[in-house]
Scaffold this motif. Structure first.
Motif, PDB file in Angstrom:
ATOM      1  N   TYR A  41       0.828  -1.209   0.000  1.00  0.00           N
ATOM      2  CA  TYR A  41       0.000   0.000   0.000  1.00  0.00           C
ATOM      3  C   TYR A  41       0.864   1.261   0.000  1.00  0.00           C
ATOM      4  N   VAL A  42       2.024   1.193   0.615  1.00  0.00           N
ATOM      5  CA  VAL A  42       2.958   2.327   0.570  1.00  0.00           C
ATOM      6  C   VAL A  42       3.464   2.500  -0.861  1.00  0.00           C
ATOM      7  N   HIS A  43       3.790   1.386  -1.518  1.00  0.00           N
ATOM      8  CA  HIS A  43       4.221   1.405  -2.919  1.00  0.00           C
ATOM      9  C   HIS A  43       3.120   2.012  -3.790  1.00  0.00           C
ATOM     10  N   LEU A  44       1.901   1.570  -3.572  1.00  0.00           N
ATOM     11  CA  LEU A  44       0.759   2.047  -4.360  1.00  0.00           C
ATOM     12  C   LEU A  44       0.523   3.540  -4.161  1.00  0.00           C
ATOM     13  N   THR A  45       0.466   3.988  -2.924  1.00  0.00           N
ATOM     14  CA  THR A  45       0.181   5.408  -2.677  1.00  0.00           C
ATOM     15  C   THR A  45       1.329   6.292  -3.165  1.00  0.00           C
ATOM     16  N   ASN A  67      10.366   2.651  -6.961  1.00  0.00           N
ATOM     17  CA  ASN A  67      11.036   1.467  -7.508  1.00  0.00           C
ATOM     18  C   ASN A  67      11.710   0.644  -6.415  1.00  0.00           C
ATOM     19  N   GLY A  68      12.270   1.311  -5.423  1.00  0.00           N
ATOM     20  CA  GLY A  68      12.875   0.578  -4.306  1.00  0.00           C
ATOM     21  C   GLY A  68      11.842  -0.233  -3.542  1.00  0.00           C
ATOM     22  N   LEU A  69      10.681   0.367  -3.332  1.00  0.00           N
ATOM     23  CA  LEU A  69       9.604  -0.369  -2.660  1.00  0.00           C
ATOM     24  C   LEU A  69       9.147  -1.555  -3.507  1.00  0.00           C
ATOM     25  N   PHE A 109      11.256   5.433 -15.254  1.00  0.00           N
ATOM     26  CA  PHE A 109      12.394   6.033 -14.552  1.00  0.00           C
ATOM     27  C   PHE A 109      13.303   6.798 -15.522  1.00  0.00           C
ATOM     28  N   VAL A 110      13.695   6.137 -16.604  1.00  0.00           N
ATOM     29  CA  VAL A 110      14.610   6.760 -17.565  1.00  0.00           C
ATOM     30  C   VAL A 110      13.914   7.901 -18.299  1.00  0.00           C
TER      31      VAL A 110
END
Length: 134
Positions: free
Chosen positions: A37-41, A74-76, A122-123
């Motif tokens: 959910y942290v990744h999603l938000t 991306n890290g998450l 990202f790029v």
């Protein structure tokens, strides 16, 4: 052109991520980890930020903030991929498992495409922040 590629990749990645989450919730298996959910938000916040960047006169500072946020997003996502791989495989191995976790995604089309779109986004955001293809 680059900012629009970033937008398209971000939207497609978010759409795939949402379909995977809905499938997970419908499966009735264990609930998704809070990290998901942290990744999603974070991803939604970043997408909104990118849309604001595109709708405004494209301030460079906003592009760099979005790029920084993508590091977190991306890290998450990578952390989630590793955790889920380790749960499925029953291992708690070293960092080299990230390669195995990535290869495991090849057999699952939605997660694979979702993960493939992350570096495209990202790029593209990086290039836009640098003023390439703007």
């Amino acid at each position: 052109m680059t900012p629009l590629l970033a937008l398209a990749a971000w939207i497609a990645g978010a759409a795939l991520g949402l379909t995977m989450l809905v499938g997970w919730l419908r499966s009735g298996s264990q609930p998704p980890p809070p990290l998901l959910y942290v990744h999603l938000t974070s991803a939604v916040a970043g997408l909104v930020l990118w849309i604001v960047y595109l709708a405004s006169d494209r301030p460079v500072a906003l592009a760099w903030v979005a790029f920084g946020l993508l590091f977190v997003i991306n890290g998450l996502g990578d952390t989630l991929t590793m955790r889920l791989y380790r749960q499925r495989s029953g291992t708690a191995g070293p960092l080299r498992d990230i390669g195995r976790a990535g290869l495991a995604q090849l057999h699952r089309p939605k997660p694979f495409v979702h993960a493939f779109l992350a570096p495209v986004t990202f790029v593209s955001v990086l290039l836009a922040a640098l003023g390439v293809g703007v």
